[in-house]
Design a protein around this motif. Structure first.
Motif, PDB file in Angstrom:
ATOM      1  N   GLU A 166       0.818  -1.207   0.000  1.00 36.90           N
ATOM      2  CA  GLU A 166       0.000   0.000   0.000  1.00 36.90           C
ATOM      3  C   GLU A 166       0.856   1.263   0.000  1.00 36.90           C
ATOM      4  O   GLU A 166       0.515   2.267  -0.638  1.00 36.90           O
ATOM      5  N   GLU A 167       1.979   1.222   0.707  1.00 35.75           N
ATOM      6  CA  GLU A 167       2.874   2.377   0.744  1.00 35.75           C
ATOM      7  C   GLU A 167       3.411   2.690  -0.649  1.00 35.75           C
ATOM      8  O   GLU A 167       3.495   3.850  -1.045  1.00 35.75           O
ATOM      9  N   ARG A 168       3.742   1.649  -1.406  1.00 35.17           N
ATOM     10  CA  ARG A 168       4.223   1.871  -2.779  1.00 35.17           C
ATOM     11  C   ARG A 168       3.086   2.399  -3.649  1.00 35.17           C
ATOM     12  O   ARG A 168       3.271   3.331  -4.453  1.00 35.17           O
ATOM     13  N   ASN A 169       1.888   1.831  -3.510  1.00 33.69           N
ATOM     14  CA  ASN A 169       0.749   2.283  -4.307  1.00 33.69           C
ATOM     15  C   ASN A 169       0.398   3.747  -4.034  1.00 33.69           C
ATOM     16  O   ASN A 169      -0.087   4.456  -4.920  1.00 33.69           O
ATOM     17  N   ALA A 170       0.671   4.175  -2.802  1.00 35.53           N
ATOM     18  CA  ALA A 170       0.361   5.552  -2.420  1.00 35.53           C
ATOM     19  C   ALA A 170       1.486   6.518  -2.777  1.00 35.53           C
ATOM     20  O   ALA A 170       1.388   7.724  -2.496  1.00 35.53           O
TER      21      ALA A 170
END
Length: 524
Positions: free
Chosen positions: A295-299
């Motif tokens: 999720e951190e990468r997607n954000a």
């Protein structure tokens, strides 16, 4: 007394067991390491003591677990109060040499992330040697030998013996930003080397993978070549000698940045690399610490140039795999050079060759790159090959072994008693571990966890279980039914008896690795 054997330990960095030809990888070419497997015994279930550099390398040297030697996480230098198996070899009459990466001390020069909390209002806070529960000298200069400041002086030289090594030619760092003794060697051959180093000077390419860097440093000047050349030179000095030796040849590759030099950059086509299973199945729910990373990468918040695990795309995974294969093949070519030098020295028939690594890399599995608090097989299971010219070769075993067993196995083969309190076993004498016991910790909160991760795992012949301190969940995988570790059985009521048994095995492992040193000095 029968003549003691010599030993060469080849060790690499983030090198998964399944990324060797002899371990069944369908693509990467490693004929020289494969030749070791044909002459020796390969362990299919060999695990790290900790899936991160400094703790695991300290376990290699001390034959003890991180909780015992004190290097619980990256950033804690290995205290010289620990006895290393190399020191024991030296005392028994061995010549000892390290050429390449050590990483028993910090080599970034950056301050620690974790700090002692400030005193609460109205409280006195002890200072200096009383500020921690155990006195230590880890801030002294003797523990800063691998840091940039040490190497910035005029013609620095590693003070020896260095953890038992009498001869040291050091390489620090990763990629083409490499320091240590390598720097002087590089500048002697290319005074303008600074114009070749780093992403800012890289050659053009169309890779999208984070930390894919097409280095302008040619293969003949790259650190992997330096290490092979210096190992060749050291072995030439041992020609026809009588004194037994232990040589550690230690490469900082394969590692990110993904930057195999010269012909090794495009030796493997990303299109020929498999798309990891996590990108093709629709029934996988990542556990919290993995989901947080993705999720951190997607954000758009991931530290793409950092060292910790990040999420990735399928294409980035394929590119990372291809570039890693290039680095591995370059290492294999250099292993061949060292093996040829060993034969030329006339010492090959008396030399045990060993190959291993300090941990693995995700390379896109579970939609991740690099490594972190995840305890998947891709970062905990590593290659281990023992090629003894006096033993039958071409054998494979599924006996469980770990990094801390390497030194004790070397001592046993050399007919040297291991010091009391070392926790490794002799792997070649038919001994086996019922479980692998793995410890992991980190300085700062990471991987979607609200606390600093502290994870202990056990891996038996079929299952892997991980317990996270402070978390109300854990992980349990059946690697026979689910080799990709996608179905977490932690809350499966039907697995209650298996979970209970593994928790008991974890408790037994914790007790078995309680420190037995120092010995009692008397009776109370």
């Amino acid at each position: 007394m029968t003549k003691r054997p010599n030993f060469i330990l080849f060790i690499t960095d983030q090198h998964r067991a399944d990324y060797l030809g002899c371990y069944g990888h369908p693509i990467v070419q490693t004929p020289n390491i494969d030749g070791m497997a044909e002459r020796g015994v390969s362990f299919d279930k060999f695990y790290v003591a900790s899936p991160v550099c400094m703790p695991n390398r300290a376990s290699l040297m001390t034959c003890r677990m991180p909780a015992n030697h004190g290097v619980r996480m990256n950033g804690v230098p290995l205290s010289k109060r620990n006895v290393t198996f190399v020191e024991v070899l030296k005392e028994a009459g061995y010549k000892t040499a390290l050429i390449g990466k050590s990483h028993l001390q910090t080599f970034t020069g950056m301050a620690a992330t974790q700090k002692i909390p400030k005193a609460r209002e109205g409280y006195f806070q002890p200072n200096g040697p009383l500020s921690e529960a155990v006195r230590h000298d880890l801030a002294e200069a003797v523990y800063k030998v691998e840091e940039p400041d040490f190497w910035s002086g005029p013609q620095p030289k590693v003070p020896t013996p260095f953890y038992g090594f009498d001869h040291v030619e050091l390489v620090t760092g990763h990629g083409d930003h490499i320091g240590g003794d390598y720097t002087a060697w590089l500048l002697e051959r290319e005074p303008e080397a600074a114009k070749l180093i780093g992403a800012e000077n890289q050659l053009s390419h169309d890779y999208s993978c984070p930390q894919a860097v097409r280095t302008a440093v040619p293969a003949e000047l790259y650190s992997t070549t330096y290490i092979a050349e210096r190992a060749e030179a050291w072995l030439a000095e041992q020609a026809e000698g009588d004194q037994p030796f232990f040589l550690m040849v230690s490469w900082p590759d394969p590692h990110h940045p993904f930057n195999p030099p010269g012909k090794y950059w495009d030796m493997y086509d990303p299109d020929g690399m498999p798309v990891p299973e996590a990108f093709t199945r629709n029934d996988w729910t990542p556990p919290p610490h993995v989901g947080g990373v993705i999720e951190e990468r997607n954000a758009g918040k991931a530290a793409l140039q950092g060292m910790n695990a990040i999420g990735c795309s399928a294409r980035e995974a394929q590119e990372a795999q291809a570039l890693t294969c290039g680095m591995i093949t370059m290492i294999d070519d250099c292993v061949g050079r060292v093996q040829a030098a060993l034969k030329k020295s006339g010492r090959a028939e008396d030399t045990v060759e060993i190959f291993t690594t300090d941990h693995g890399e995700h390379l896109g599995d579970h939609q991740l790159l690099f490594k972190g608090a995840e305890q998947y097989e891709q970062i905990t299971r590593v290659p281990f090959i023992w090629a003894d010219p006096q033993a039958t070769g071409g054998l494979r075993t599924d006996a469980i072994g770990q990094t801390q067993d390497i030194g004790t196995t070397i001592l046993e083969r050399a007919r040297i008693e291991a010091p009391w309190g070392m926790q490794g076993i002799d792997l070649i004498d038919g001994k086996d571990r019922s479980v692998a016991f793995i410890q992991y910790a980190h300085q700062k909160p990471m991987d979607g966890l609200a606390v600093r991760p502290h994870v202990h795992s056990v891996r038996d012949a079929q299952y892997r279980m991980s317990v996270f301190q402070g978390m109300n969940w854990g992980e349990l995988y059946d690697l026979e039914a689910d080799p990709g570790e996608f179905v977490n059985l932690w809350d499966d009521a039907g697995m209650a008896s298996v979970k209970l048994r593994l928790l008991e095995q974890l408790a037994q492992a914790e007790m078995a690795h309680v420190d037995q040193a120092p010995m009692p000095t008397g009776r109370a």
